[in-house]
Design a protein around this motif. Structure first.
Motif, PDB file in Angstrom:
ATOM      1  N   VAL A 300       0.834  -1.196   0.000  1.00 26.58           N
ATOM      2  CA  VAL A 300       0.000   0.000   0.000  1.00 26.58           C
ATOM      3  C   VAL A 300       0.873   1.252   0.000  1.00 26.58           C
ATOM      4  N   ARG A 301       1.937   1.246   0.794  1.00 22.65           N
ATOM      5  CA  ARG A 301       2.810   2.427   0.838  1.00 22.65           C
ATOM      6  C   ARG A 301       3.468   2.682  -0.512  1.00 22.65           C
ATOM      7  N   VAL A 302       3.940   1.607  -1.150  1.00 24.01           N
ATOM      8  CA  VAL A 302       4.566   1.768  -2.465  1.00 24.01           C
ATOM      9  C   VAL A 302       3.539   2.285  -3.471  1.00 24.01           C
ATOM     10  N   LEU A 303       2.323   1.734  -3.431  1.00 24.00           N
ATOM     11  CA  LEU A 303       1.295   2.177  -4.374  1.00 24.00           C
ATOM     12  C   LEU A 303       0.931   3.638  -4.149  1.00 24.00           C
ATOM     13  N   LEU A 304       0.789   4.058  -2.901  1.00 22.57           N
ATOM     14  CA  LEU A 304       0.453   5.454  -2.632  1.00 22.57           C
ATOM     15  C   LEU A 304       1.572   6.393  -3.055  1.00 22.57           C
ATOM     16  N   ASP A 305       2.813   5.940  -2.938  1.00 26.97           N
ATOM     17  CA  ASP A 305       3.919   6.749  -3.462  1.00 26.97           C
ATOM     18  C   ASP A 305       3.761   6.935  -4.970  1.00 26.97           C
ATOM     19  N   ARG A 306       3.361   5.884  -5.680  1.00 33.12           N
ATOM     20  CA  ARG A 306       3.131   5.987  -7.120  1.00 33.12           C
ATOM     21  C   ARG A 306       1.964   6.926  -7.411  1.00 33.12           C
ATOM     22  N   VAL A 307       0.894   6.783  -6.648  1.00 27.42           N
ATOM     23  CA  VAL A 307      -0.283   7.641  -6.850  1.00 27.42           C
ATOM     24  C   VAL A 307       0.088   9.108  -6.690  1.00 27.42           C
ATOM     25  N   GLU A 308       0.942   9.397  -5.725  1.00 26.83           N
ATOM     26  CA  GLU A 308       1.294  10.778  -5.421  1.00 26.83           C
ATOM     27  C   GLU A 308       2.548  11.251  -6.152  1.00 26.83           C
ATOM     28  N   GLY A 309       3.039  10.419  -7.081  1.00 28.80           N
ATOM     29  CA  GLY A 309       4.133  10.843  -7.951  1.00 28.80           C
ATOM     30  C   GLY A 309       5.511  10.792  -7.350  1.00 28.80           C
ATOM     31  N   ARG A 310       5.678  10.087  -6.261  1.00 28.84           N
ATOM     32  CA  ARG A 310       7.003   9.975  -5.648  1.00 28.84           C
ATOM     33  C   ARG A 310       7.754   8.789  -6.258  1.00 28.84           C
ATOM     34  N   PRO A 311       9.087   8.826  -6.269  1.00 26.68           N
ATOM     35  CA  PRO A 311       9.859   7.688  -6.806  1.00 26.68           C
ATOM     36  C   PRO A 311       9.673   6.458  -5.933  1.00 26.68           C
ATOM     37  N   VAL A 312       9.639   5.295  -6.569  1.00 26.25           N
ATOM     38  CA  VAL A 312       9.431   4.049  -5.819  1.00 26.25           C
ATOM     39  C   VAL A 312      10.445   3.005  -6.259  1.00 26.25           C
ATOM     40  N   GLU A 313      10.681   2.050  -5.391  1.00 28.45           N
ATOM     41  CA  GLU A 313      11.520   0.900  -5.701  1.00 28.45           C
ATOM     42  C   GLU A 313      10.800  -0.364  -5.263  1.00 28.45           C
ATOM     43  N   SER A 314      11.107  -1.465  -5.913  1.00 30.85           N
ATOM     44  CA  SER A 314      10.526  -2.742  -5.520  1.00 30.85           C
ATOM     45  C   SER A 314      11.023  -3.139  -4.130  1.00 30.85           C
ATOM     46  N   VAL A 315      10.221  -3.937  -3.445  1.00 33.69           N
ATOM     47  CA  VAL A 315      10.526  -4.372  -2.082  1.00 33.69           C
ATOM     48  C   VAL A 315      10.570  -5.898  -2.061  1.00 33.69           C
ATOM     49  N   VAL A 316      11.627  -6.450  -1.481  1.00 31.62           N
ATOM     50  CA  VAL A 316      11.757  -7.900  -1.307  1.00 31.62           C
ATOM     51  C   VAL A 316      12.021  -8.171   0.174  1.00 31.62           C
ATOM     52  N   LEU A 317      11.132  -8.937   0.790  1.00 31.81           N
ATOM     53  CA  LEU A 317      11.264  -9.271   2.210  1.00 31.81           C
ATOM     54  C   LEU A 317      11.590 -10.754   2.352  1.00 31.81           C
ATOM     55  N   PRO A 318      12.401 -11.124   3.344  1.00 28.92           N
ATOM     56  CA  PRO A 318      12.772 -12.539   3.495  1.00 28.92           C
ATOM     57  C   PRO A 318      11.667 -13.353   4.168  1.00 28.92           C
ATOM     58  N   ALA A 319      11.499 -14.594   3.692  1.00 31.27           N
ATOM     59  CA  ALA A 319      10.681 -15.573   4.411  1.00 31.27           C
ATOM     60  C   ALA A 319      11.568 -16.268   5.439  1.00 31.27           C
ATOM     61  N   ARG A 320      10.968 -17.010   6.370  1.00 32.62           N
ATOM     62  CA  ARG A 320      11.772 -17.679   7.397  1.00 32.62           C
ATOM     63  C   ARG A 320      11.214 -19.071   7.669  1.00 32.62           C
ATOM     64  N   LEU A 321      12.105 -19.945   8.065  1.00 31.24           N
ATOM     65  CA  LEU A 321      11.721 -21.314   8.399  1.00 31.24           C
ATOM     66  C   LEU A 321      11.220 -21.382   9.846  1.00 31.24           C
ATOM     67  N   VAL A 322      10.070 -22.039  10.044  1.00 32.95           N
ATOM     68  CA  VAL A 322       9.530 -22.294  11.379  1.00 32.95           C
ATOM     69  C   VAL A 322       9.547 -23.809  11.582  1.00 32.95           C
ATOM     70  N   ILE A 323      10.425 -24.279  12.471  1.00 31.37           N
ATOM     71  CA  ILE A 323      10.612 -25.721  12.686  1.00 31.37           C
ATOM     72  C   ILE A 323       9.631 -26.214  13.739  1.00 31.37           C
ATOM     73  N   ARG A 324       8.837 -27.219  13.348  1.00 31.30           N
ATOM     74  CA  ARG A 324       7.933 -27.877  14.288  1.00 31.30           C
ATOM     75  C   ARG A 324       8.172 -29.385  14.199  1.00 31.30           C
ATOM     76  N   ARG A 325       7.294 -30.194  14.745  1.00 27.43           N
ATOM     77  CA  ARG A 325       7.584 -31.610  14.912  1.00 27.43           C
ATOM     78  C   ARG A 325       7.256 -32.482  13.696  1.00 27.43           C
ATOM     79  N   SER A 326       6.694 -31.931  12.630  1.00 21.09           N
ATOM     80  CA  SER A 326       6.285 -32.759  11.503  1.00 21.09           C
ATOM     81  C   SER A 326       7.470 -33.320  10.706  1.00 21.09           C
ATOM     82  N   CYS A 327       8.653 -32.790  10.968  1.00 22.32           N
ATOM     83  CA  CYS A 327       9.832 -33.342  10.305  1.00 22.32           C
ATOM     84  C   CYS A 327      10.711 -34.135  11.277  1.00 22.32           C
ATOM     85  N   GLY A 328      10.274 -34.239  12.531  1.00 21.60           N
ATOM     86  CA  GLY A 328      10.965 -35.139  13.430  1.00 21.60           C
ATOM     87  C   GLY A 328      11.775 -34.483  14.522  1.00 21.60           C
TER      88      GLY A 328
END
Length: 333
Positions: A300-328
């Motif tokens: 939403v922030r990136v889109l509103l920057d585009r709407v209001e004519g401000r420069p924007v860059e793509s955003v890449v966020l990391p995923a993370r592993l959540v270890i539970r008991r299904s793998c032992g």
């Protein structure tokens, strides 16, 4: 129904002053603004949004086209988009593409005709004429979760590459070698990225990938169940099934349980995409968690920057592993 002239008369100000209050003009004093807003409340006055949009060329609405509204990941994403947009004074209109290009195009056409100020799209598997025309027309568009090669559009997405490497290393440390992967559709950027990361992670651990251990599903539970059945029917079935999204993991889980197999003793199970109820399964499911809420807010922030004519860059966020008991192994984070 009260009109703007009634509000002006009740507040003892001019119609122009009421208009300035409606448009958040800084030229109105706090005292006058409070007086006009009190008059609006007393008369139960509601501004005509359509008329205002014709004057200002802004509707204070954003469009969101998601891949599949039944997928818990997209539900969380949509909720975050709505929350962030509402905080910024915008309303969100949501369209469910149901992973079909023609339905995606229907919503692109409809939302642009309704003159939304900007459009968030979780694109389907191909560049369609309407998406391309909308982008090339200069309409503020941001891709969310997925990308389309060939279109220069800013995007907000998660990268699960390192998390997939973490998962394969975790499974390898537990002494399991035969890992099968239910991948997503090759035509989707997320399907390609997760498949590539899985192959790279297996090679990095020195593990073989028999051809019959990788098969593409469609991000739906039925395909996860059917592919899991084929894996389990192999002469040498896998020790671990890794599903490329939460719905396919659910399908695989159904197939495993229907055979009376135990998780993780007979076969381990892991999912890309964490879901709130994964912790309530027995055993709880190991998963790769995408930051869905943050993705929605940032989009939403990136889109509103585009709407209001401000420069924007793509955003890449990391995923993370959540270890539970299904793998032992016992639950950690």
């Amino acid at each position: 129904m009260a009109g703007i002239k009634d509000v002006a008369a009740h507040a003892g100000v001019s119609v122009a002053t009421v208009s300035r209050v409606l448009n958040d003009s800084p030229r109105v004093s706090r005292e006058t603004r409070d007086k006009v807003q009190a008059a609006m409340r007393a008369l139960r006055y509601r501004p005509n949004a359509v008329a205002r949009s014709l004057r200002t060329e802004a509707t204070r609405t954003l469009g969101l086209i998601i891949g599949d509204i039944l997928n818990p990941f997209f539900a969380v994403l949509a909720r975050a988009v709505e929350d962030e947009a509402r905080a910024a004074g915008y309303t969100v209109v949501i369209g469910n593409a149901d992973e079909r290009p023609e339905q995606q195009d229907h919503y692109v056409r409809t939302l642009l005709e309704q003159r939304v100020d900007g459009l968030l799209i979780c694109p389907t598997a191909e560049i369609t004429p309407l998406v391309e025309d909308g982008v090339r027309s200069g309409a503020p568009v941001v891709f969310l979760d997925r990308t389309l090669p060939g279109l220069e559009v800013p995007s907000v997405r998660a990268d699960g590459t390192e998390a997939i490497h973490d998962l394969v290393r975790h499974i390898h440390r537990l002494g399991r070698r035969r890992i099968a992967f239910i991948s997503g559709p090759e035509l989707l950027s997320t399907g390609r990225e997760r498949t590539r990361a899985f192959h790279d992670a297996m090679r990095a651990c020195g593990l073989d990938i028999p051809g019959e251990y990788v098969e593409a599903g469609d991000f739906q539970a039925a395909s996860g169940r059917a592919i899991a059945a084929r894996f389990l029917d192999l002469p040498e079935p896998p020790e671990v099934i890794f599903a490329g999204d939460n719905l396919m993991a659910l399908g695989a889980l159904d197939e495993i349980r229907s055979r009376g197999l135990r998780i993780p003793d007979d076969v381990a199970l892991a999912s890309f995409d964490d879901v709130a109820w994964f912790v309530h399964l027995d055993p709880p499911l190991t998963a790769i968690a995408q930051p869905a809420e943050e993705l929605g807010r940032r989009a939403v922030r990136v889109l509103l920057d585009r709407v209001e004519g401000r420069p924007v860059e793509s955003v890449v966020l990391p995923a993370r592993l959540v270890i539970r008991r299904s793998c032992g192994e016992g639950e950690t984070t």
